[in-house]
Design a protein around this motif. Structure first.
Motif, short mmCIF file in Angstrom:
data_model
loop_
_atom_site.label_atom_id
_atom_site.label_comp_id
_atom_site.label_asym_id
_atom_site.label_seq_id
_atom_site.Cartn_x
_atom_site.Cartn_y
_atom_site.Cartn_z
N GLN A 198 0.79 -1.22 -0.03
CA GLN A 198 -0.13 0.06 -0.10
C GLN A 198 0.75 1.32 -0.12
OE1 GLN A 198 -2.86 0.23 3.19
NE2 GLN A 198 -3.98 2.08 2.37
N PHE A 199 2.04 1.31 0.91
CA PHE A 199 2.57 2.54 0.93
C PHE A 199 4.18 2.23 0.43
CE2 PHE A 199 -0.51 3.14 4.09
CZ PHE A 199 -1.18 4.18 3.64
N PRO A 200 4.80 3.21 -0.25
CA PRO A 200 6.34 2.73 -0.76
C PRO A 200 7.08 2.60 0.50
CG PRO A 200 5.28 4.44 -1.98
CD PRO A 200 4.56 4.37 -0.85
N ARG A 201 7.99 1.56 0.60
CA ARG A 201 8.87 1.46 1.65
C ARG A 201 10.05 2.76 1.63
NH1 ARG A 201 8.63 -2.43 4.87
NH2 ARG A 201 10.49 -1.70 5.58
N TRP A 282 22.10 -3.03 -8.47
CA TRP A 282 21.75 -1.74 -9.15
C TRP A 282 21.17 -0.58 -8.14
CZ3 TRP A 282 17.34 1.07 -10.01
CH2 TRP A 282 17.53 1.97 -11.26
N ASP A 283 21.51 0.70 -8.24
CA ASP A 283 21.03 1.60 -7.22
C ASP A 283 20.90 2.78 -8.23
OD1 ASP A 283 19.97 2.68 -5.07
OD2 ASP A 283 22.09 2.68 -4.07
N LYS A 284 20.03 3.10 -8.76
CA LYS A 284 20.06 4.31 -9.44
C LYS A 284 18.71 5.03 -9.41
CE LYS A 284 23.64 2.90 -12.93
NZ LYS A 284 23.78 2.94 -14.22
N PRO A 285 18.57 6.21 -9.50
CA PRO A 285 17.07 7.06 -9.48
C PRO A 285 16.30 6.84 -10.86
CG PRO A 285 18.65 8.74 -10.11
CD PRO A 285 19.31 7.51 -9.74
N HIS A 286 16.70 6.28 -11.70
CA HIS A 286 15.83 6.09 -12.94
C HIS A 286 16.04 4.86 -13.46
CE1 HIS A 286 15.14 10.31 -12.55
NE2 HIS A 286 16.26 10.69 -12.60
N LEU A 287 14.83 3.98 -13.37
CA LEU A 287 15.18 2.50 -14.15
C LEU A 287 14.48 2.63 -15.53
CD1 LEU A 287 15.51 -0.26 -13.94
CD2 LEU A 287 13.63 -0.66 -12.33
N ASN A 304 0.63 -4.02 -11.42
CA ASN A 304 1.50 -4.63 -10.40
C ASN A 304 2.83 -4.04 -10.43
OD1 ASN A 304 -0.21 -5.85 -8.32
ND2 ASN A 304 -0.80 -7.30 -10.21
N PHE A 305 3.18 -3.53 -11.64
CA PHE A 305 4.69 -3.16 -11.86
C PHE A 305 5.19 -2.00 -11.11
CE2 PHE A 305 4.74 -6.44 -15.06
CZ PHE A 305 6.01 -6.66 -15.34
N GLU A 306 4.06 -1.19 -10.42
CA GLU A 306 4.36 -0.29 -9.65
C GLU A 306 4.76 -0.63 -8.23
OE1 GLU A 306 2.19 3.48 -7.59
OE2 GLU A 306 0.89 2.37 -8.85
N GLU A 307 4.93 -2.01 -7.96
CA GLU A 307 5.50 -2.53 -6.73
C GLU A 307 7.18 -2.35 -6.98
OE1 GLU A 307 4.77 -5.03 -3.15
OE2 GLU A 307 4.24 -3.28 -4.28
N LEU A 308 7.59 -2.07 -8.08
CA LEU A 308 9.12 -1.94 -8.32
C LEU A 308 9.27 -0.60 -7.66
CD1 LEU A 308 9.64 -2.87 -11.98
CD2 LEU A 308 10.93 -3.69 -10.25
N LEU A 309 8.54 0.42 -7.51
CA LEU A 309 8.70 1.92 -7.05
C LEU A 309 8.56 1.59 -5.46
CD1 LEU A 309 6.82 4.21 -9.26
CD2 LEU A 309 9.22 3.87 -9.40
N HIS A 310 7.63 0.73 -5.09
CA HIS A 310 7.24 0.58 -3.75
C HIS A 310 8.43 -0.23 -2.88
CE1 HIS A 310 2.48 1.32 -4.13
NE2 HIS A 310 3.54 1.92 -4.69
N LEU A 311 8.98 -1.12 -3.69
CA LEU A 311 10.16 -1.95 -2.93
C LEU A 311 11.59 -1.48 -2.96
CD1 LEU A 311 8.78 -5.72 -3.88
CD2 LEU A 311 8.20 -4.20 -2.01
N VAL A 315 14.60 4.39 -6.46
CA VAL A 315 13.93 4.59 -7.78
C VAL A 315 13.09 5.79 -7.73
CG1 VAL A 315 12.53 3.45 -9.63
CG2 VAL A 315 14.32 2.24 -8.59
N GLN A 316 13.02 6.75 -8.55
CA GLN A 316 12.17 7.65 -8.53
C GLN A 316 11.17 7.78 -9.75
OE1 GLN A 316 11.58 10.56 -6.15
NE2 GLN A 316 12.45 8.66 -5.11
N SER A 317 11.65 7.24 -10.80
CA SER A 317 11.04 6.95 -12.07
C SER A 317 11.14 5.53 -12.81
CB SER A 317 11.48 8.05 -12.88
OG SER A 317 12.59 7.96 -13.68
N LEU A 318 10.17 5.13 -13.24
CA LEU A 318 10.18 3.66 -14.00
C LEU A 318 9.62 3.84 -15.20
CD1 LEU A 318 10.47 0.51 -13.96
CD2 LEU A 318 8.20 0.56 -12.82
N HIS A 319 10.41 3.58 -16.44
CA HIS A 319 10.06 3.44 -17.49
C HIS A 319 9.91 1.89 -18.33
CE1 HIS A 319 8.41 4.49 -21.57
NE2 HIS A 319 9.69 3.85 -22.29
N ILE A 320 8.86 1.45 -18.70
CA ILE A 320 8.83 0.20 -19.28
C ILE A 320 8.56 0.24 -20.94
CG2 ILE A 320 7.62 -2.13 -19.43
CD1 ILE A 320 7.42 -1.94 -16.30
N THR A 321 9.38 -0.55 -21.38
CA THR A 321 8.89 -0.40 -22.94
C THR A 321 8.93 -2.05 -23.36
OG1 THR A 321 10.27 1.17 -23.77
CG2 THR A 321 9.66 -0.13 -25.50
N ALA A 322 7.53 -2.19 -23.77
CA ALA A 322 7.21 -3.72 -24.02
C ALA A 322 7.29 -4.00 -25.59
CB ALA A 322 5.67 -4.11 -23.80
#
Length: 472
Positions: A198-201, A282-287, A304-311, A315-322
């Motif tokens: 529910q809340f980002p760690r 890996w430890d950067k602000p943009h993934l 459910n991929f928002e869980e990457l931001l929560h865990l 990570v401040q920004s997540l971009h996924i290209t499918a």
């Protein structure tokens, strides 16, 4: 009558891609093809003898929406079945027949996966391996196991289906999950549960320190309330609740168990990625993640991929290209340019962002485009890249491009044999394995029957994993 299942094409046409596929229970005559209801008096299509219905109303509706296009093809399949008829077949002989029919159907209707699936999953006698259609034409009855209802024997072979207690138990568990999936869609209008933390760690709790899914839910995520309610292996609710709890308490515990068990099938993707990031330090602000060979499975799990931001708090920004040939779209190329996705209120308050883009086509051509940006991680979920019909033309140029670009690439497979086979080919191509093949702690826990590779086998989403980067 389950209304949402009955009207799933209309729901899909309105823009919802997250709808349930045809259950194995329907293909094997337990459930209606149209509304997925069980029936003690199931009707069978008199033309192809492969589609089953709870009522004439459902049969007429399905004819209009789906079966009119399928019935003729199934009649052709049935003709081939008669030409290939054997009074008894070994598993290998039956398997070769299925592989041949899959190729025939793929050539006749390359985009219709339901057609192939219905033939692969058809009911057959566990002893002589004659199909339900072959037996019906000879007026030989096919009897189902009274417990799992998904394994059969014909009257010529045995009065009860021949299968072990472990196989029967696996099919019973699978049936329970299929029924939950149907009911969940009826209740929510979605086929995929969304159950992010529910809340980002605020601090990173490594997945490497967790024993498995129960630890994730109770110690890393925020589901501590499940402790004491069902067993940590998700096999059943706790004995004390089952024995002493009220009907409501047992019902609630069972629903929670099934919901969290079912959720692992989509959460497996972001958690497997987080686990790989930990392996890579890996430890950067943009993934930026590129998902290769993406299909509806990945697209419906995007929330459910928002869980990457929560865990991963860094990570401040997540971009996924499918990227994949199965991405919906009329032509190859960019189907969806970079588009921001909504985030939960806590992520928004912290300034976190996530976005998605879609590209229809193959990756080794995509990387040549002017808009291409090198990702932090490439992911191939259950791609089967080394064994498919397009292994040489499609996948090998893509794999070679990944190796040459020195991009970390996470691979998952359904079983160990497939993973070892892929690893062997990668070594032949000169790739460097930075994480060897091993069981994936974050595999999905939902069993899915295997219809071709192993008789009565079960596979699990992302069961094995390994990571490649660059050349040796």
């Amino acid at each position: 009558m389950p209304a949402k299942c009955r009207d799933r094409e209309r729901i899909a046409a309105s823009g919802t891609v997250d709808i349930p596929g045809l259950p194995v229970g329907a293909i094997r005559g337990n459930l209606c093809f149209r509304c997925f209801s069980p029936s003690d008096d199931i009707l069978k299509c008199s033309g192809c003898k492969r589609a089953y219905y709870c009522s004439a109303k459902c049969q007429k509706l399905d004819w209009k929406l789906m079966h009119k296009n399928h019935c003729t093809i199934f009649k052709t399949v049935n003709t081939v079945e008669e030409e290939k008829y054997q009074a008894s077949r070994t598993w290998d002989e039956y398997r070769e027949y299925l592989l041949m029919m899959v190729r025939v159907i793929r050539n006749a209707a390359p985009r219709d996966e339901d057609l192939r699936y219905i033939v692969q999953a058809q009911a057959y006698c566990a002893s002589c391996r004659r199909s339900a259609v072959q037996l019906a034409s000879r007026k030989v009855t096919l009897k189902r196991c009274k417990d799992c209802r998904l394994v059969f024997s014909c009257a010529d072979c045995s009065s009860t289906p021949e299968h072990s207690a472990s196989i029967c138990g696996a099919y019973q568990n699978f049936r329970r999950i299929e029924n939950f999936r149907i009911n969940f869609f009826e209740d929510t209008g979605k086929a995929t549960p969304i159950t992010c933390t529910q809340f980002p760690r605020e601090t990173h709790k490594p997945l490497a320190n967790a024993a498995g899914w129960f630890d994730y839910y109770t110690k890393i995520s925020d589901k501590q309330q499940i402790e004491g309610r069902f067993k940590p292996d998700f096999s059943s609710i706790e004995f004390d609740i089952d024995r002493n709890g009220s009907d409501n308490e047992k019902d609630e515990a069972e629903r929670m168990l099934m919901f969290l068990l079912y959720s692992t099938d989509s959460l497996t993707m972001p958690l497997t990625i987080v686990s790989a990031l930990e392996d890579l330090n890996w430890d950067k602000p943009h993934l930026t993640v590129h998902m290769l060979g993406a299909t509806d499975r990945e697209l419906t799990a995007l929330a459910n991929f928002e869980e990457l931001l929560h865990l991963v708090p860094s990570v401040q920004s997540l971009h996924i290209t499918a990227i994949g040939s199965g991405i919906p779209g009329p032509t190859d190329g960019t189907v969806l340019a970079k588009q921001n996705l909504d985030c939960c209120p806590p992520c928004k308050a912290d300034g976190r962002q996530r976005s998605i883009s879609l590209h229809k086509g193959v990756y080794h051509e995509f990387i040549l485009e002017s808009t291409f940006e090198k990702p932090d991680l490439v992911v191939l979920f259950n791609s089967g890249w080394v064994d498919g019909d397009d292994a040489k033309t499609h996948w090998e140029p893509t794999i070679q491009a990944l190796i040459d670009d020195n991009v970390p690439a996470l691979f998952t497979t359904y079983n160990e044999g497939e993973a070892q086979h892929e690893q062997k080919r990668l070594k032949e191509l000169g790739a460097k394995l930075v994480t060897e093949v091993g069981e994936n702690k974050w595999r999905g826990l939902v069993p899915t029957p295997e219809f071709i590779d192993e008789e009565n086998g079960m596979w699990f989403n992302n069961a094995y994993r390994y990571i490649v980067q660059g050349k040796e």
